[in-house]
Design an enzyme around this catalytic site. Structure first.
Site, mmCIF file in Angstrom:
data_model
loop_
_atom_site.group_PDB
_atom_site.id
_atom_site.type_symbol
_atom_site.label_atom_id
_atom_site.label_comp_id
_atom_site.label_asym_id
_atom_site.label_seq_id
_atom_site.Cartn_x
_atom_site.Cartn_y
_atom_site.Cartn_z
ATOM 1 N N GLU A 124 0.824 -1.206 0.000
ATOM 2 C CA GLU A 124 0.000 0.000 0.000
ATOM 3 C C GLU A 124 0.861 1.261 0.000
ATOM 4 O O GLU A 124 0.539 2.237 -0.655
ATOM 5 C CB GLU A 124 -0.948 0.004 1.207
ATOM 6 C CG GLU A 124 -2.054 -1.036 1.120
ATOM 7 C CD GLU A 124 -2.943 -0.837 -0.097
ATOM 8 O OE1 GLU A 124 -3.040 0.299 -0.588
ATOM 9 O OE2 GLU A 124 -3.532 -1.830 -0.566
ATOM 10 N N CYS A 280 -13.301 1.561 -14.904
ATOM 11 C CA CYS A 280 -13.838 2.919 -14.725
ATOM 12 C C CYS A 280 -12.667 3.897 -14.700
ATOM 13 O O CYS A 280 -12.442 4.607 -13.732
ATOM 14 C CB CYS A 280 -14.640 2.981 -13.422
ATOM 15 S SG CYS A 280 -15.655 4.454 -13.299
ATOM 16 N N CYS A 287 -17.726 1.313 -19.893
ATOM 17 C CA CYS A 287 -19.016 1.108 -19.226
ATOM 18 C C CYS A 287 -19.711 -0.159 -19.709
ATOM 19 O O CYS A 287 -20.393 -0.825 -18.930
ATOM 20 C CB CYS A 287 -19.916 2.314 -19.449
ATOM 21 S SG CYS A 287 -19.233 3.808 -18.711
ATOM 22 N N CYS A 296 -25.181 2.472 -11.632
ATOM 23 C CA CYS A 296 -24.408 3.695 -11.880
ATOM 24 C C CYS A 296 -25.312 4.811 -12.390
ATOM 25 O O CYS A 296 -25.883 4.728 -13.480
ATOM 26 C CB CYS A 296 -23.289 3.421 -12.889
ATOM 27 S SG CYS A 296 -22.322 4.872 -13.282
HETATM 28 FE FE1 SF4 Z 1 -17.745 3.672 -14.176
HETATM 29 FE FE2 SF4 Z 1 -20.405 3.784 -14.113
HETATM 30 FE FE3 SF4 Z 1 -19.170 3.340 -16.420
HETATM 31 FE FE4 SF4 Z 1 -19.173 1.480 -14.489
HETATM 32 S S1 SF4 Z 1 -20.932 2.248 -15.647
HETATM 33 S S2 SF4 Z 1 -17.408 2.118 -15.757
HETATM 34 S S3 SF4 Z 1 -19.056 2.747 -12.664
HETATM 35 S S4 SF4 Z 1 -19.045 5.190 -15.185
#
Ligand code: SF4
Length: 538
Positions: A124, A280, A287, A296
């Site tokens: 970390e 993301c 997405c 989301c």
């Molecule tokens: Fe990010 Fe939402 Fe796209 Fe998933 S759907 S990659 S959480 S912006």
């Protein structure tokens, strides 16, 4: 193109951008959210705690719990069924897709709790501000050399700096070792087991690192918030206020604590960070492949706008799109002056206040070179002070310069600095200009103005000054030197190669005389004797 068609195309573009198929830049570094104790709260917003599952309860310090008064619902996870589904989907995706990383293997296989906590702790600290791909090699070498807290506690700072050389943010290694010594000497070698204790007892361990160690090593159900988590949560809950502000950071910690899976907290936290690192991502999130897209809000908004545009395109009377903005002055929505921009899609979130530009600094540095006993070149390196930037690291003799100094003045300052080292008068003109090397530290734009000087005899260095030593090229690279100094040596070697290639010759942009100018042997540098000769009047 009709306005409706144009808008639909723009939205489709935004959707493609937000769910495009281009491979994401993998392995982003972990940026910690500001460690906060919750003392600074935005007016009117108390601290929010979690009693169970996904319930939000206002908690005022020193007072009994007041009546629930949650932030606007769209910024929360208030439906326990949704929270459960999100945990399930995310952890299942992590089980399928997680990267194979050495610290994960150790965390999963190490039966000794203290060794396990130590292994996670080292990873970390190394991952802060540093790419996963860079960390792997350093981590592997570190754990081979110091597999336990006890081994690290016995190491010297010089050894730590040598292994850390090139990883940047050097105080991390120093603090890690100090904390390891503390665990061994004051806690009988036993790692604290909770996030609260880790943060309280270990120097250099902030809220994020404490949460990561406690959840991954010891199964404590506590959330974590780093740069990747900030991005994912801001998109999941359409949080568009400045994501570096204390008020937003507090809300994100609350969200992370609500979401964390009670049965697999370490895997859940790693999954959330993994999602931010690989799916993301900041610029072109995938997405379409996201395991939590149904939860989301940013994705939902893009889909709604796209559906609206399509209906309009085909001449259907579309309903007014439900854009779900909060009414009034919501402290988590984007500011009214910077509303949602359809062309950005989900990358509307997160938003940050503009960063201060890095401070510009100039430093003159001199590669002092001599022939070693086997004819190989040796370089003089000196140790930096034990505190401040690059504390305790080794470098070529260097002196900070004022901005906008004339070239001649820069040379004179460097010559004066070297003179203080050698106790002899120096002629600034003897320094050969090599070039400028730029290195960006987190908050400093550093320009090294590089000179060189070849010494043909030994030099008695003043022992009252900083520690210094002569090193071969191999020893230089094995020493605790910064990446910036490695760049300086590289520039010097490049210049040497140019000079030894008669076809190419050597071009200098600045007014420095060619090496050996005024000497009977053009193309070579002034000797130390010539360099030390007091300047003659013109
Ligand atoms: Fe990010 Fe939402 Fe796209 Fe998933 S759907 S990659 S959480 S912006």
């Amino acid at each position: 193109m009709s306005p409706a068609r144009g808008r639909a195309a723009a939205m489709a573009g935004a959707l493609r951008r937000s769910g495009g198929s281009a491979a994401p830049p993998r392995g982003r570094s972990r940026k910690r959210a500001s460690p906060r104790g919750g003392a600074r709260q935005r007016e009117g917003w108390g601290s929010w705690g979690v009693l169970s599952g996904a319930c939000w309860v206002r908690v005022k310090p020193g007072a009994p719990a007041a009546a629930p008064a949650p932030p606007p619902a769209r910024h929360l996870f208030s439906d326990p069924a949704e929270v459960e589904a999100l945990r399930r989907n995310l952890v299942a995706w992590y089980d399928r897709c997680k990267r194979d990383l050495p610290w994960r293997a150790l965390a999963a296989s190490e039966p000794d709790a203290d060794r396990r906590g130590y292994a996670v702790w080292v990873s970390e600290i190394m991952l802060q501000q540093t790419q996963v791909a860079t960390v792997i090699d350093y981590y592997t070498r570190w754990m081979q050399k110091w597999p336990t807290l006890q081994a690290l506690a016995q190491a010297s700072l010089e050894e730590v700096n040598e292994l850390w050389a090139g990883l940047g943010y050097y105080s991390r290694g120093k603090r890690l070792q100090e904390a390891a010594r503390k665990v061994v000497s004051e806690l009988a070698g036993r790692m604290p087991r909770t996030a609260e204790e880790l943060q309280k007892l270990l120097p250099g361990v902030g809220r994020y690192t404490a949460g990561a160690i406690a959840s991954i090593s010891y199964g404590q159900a506590t959330g974590v918030v780093d740069g990747n988590v900030i991005r994912v949560l801001c998109r999941l809950r359409c949080i568009g206020a400045d994501s570096s502000s204390p008020a937003v950071i507090d809300r994100l910690w609350d969200l992370a604590n609500v979401l964390v899976d009670r049965s697999r907290p370490g895997d859940f936290n790693q999954a959330l960070m993994e999602l931010g690192a690989t799916v993301c991502v900041p610029k072109s999130p995938l997405c379409g492949e996201c395991p939590v897209k149904q939860h989301c809000q940013a994705w939902r908004r893009v889909e709604k706008e796209l559906a609206f545009a399509s209906q309009k395109l085909f001449g259907k009377a579309p309903p007014v799109p439900d854009v779900e903005d909060c009414v009034g002055d919501c402290p988590l929505c984007p500011p009214a002056t910077e509303p949602w921009d359809s062309s950005l899609g989900v990358t509307n979130f997160p938003r940050k206040a503009a960063k201060k530009p890095p401070r510009a600094m100039r430093t003159a540095t001199c590669v002092l070179e001599r022939r070693g006993c086997h004819g190989a070149p040796e370089y003089l390196i000196v140790q930096r002070p034990s505190s401040g930037l690059l504390a305790g690291l080794w470098e070529f003799p260097s002196v900070p310069l004022a901005q906008d100094l004339q070239e001649e003045k820069e040379r004179e300052e460097l010559a004066d600095h070297l003179q203080a080292w050698m106790g002899q008068p120096m002629a600034a003109k003897g320094l050969q200009f090599i070039g400028e090397v730029i290195h960006i530290f987190s908050h400093i734009h550093q320009t090294y103005v590089v000179y060189s000087l070849h010494l043909d005899g030994d030099v008695i260095l003043d022992p009252a000054l900083s520690p210094s030593r002569w090193v071969t090229e191999h020893e230089f690279h094995a020493s605790a030197v910064s990446t910036a100094m490695k760049k300086v040596l590289k520039a010097h070697e490049k210049q040497r190669r140019k000079e030894s290639s008669p076809a190419k010759g050597s071009k200098r942009k600045r007014g420095a005389k060619a090496p050996g100018a005024g000497s009977p042997c053009p193309g070579t540098q002034l000797s130390l004797r010539a360099f030390l000769r007091a300047p003659t009047a013109p």
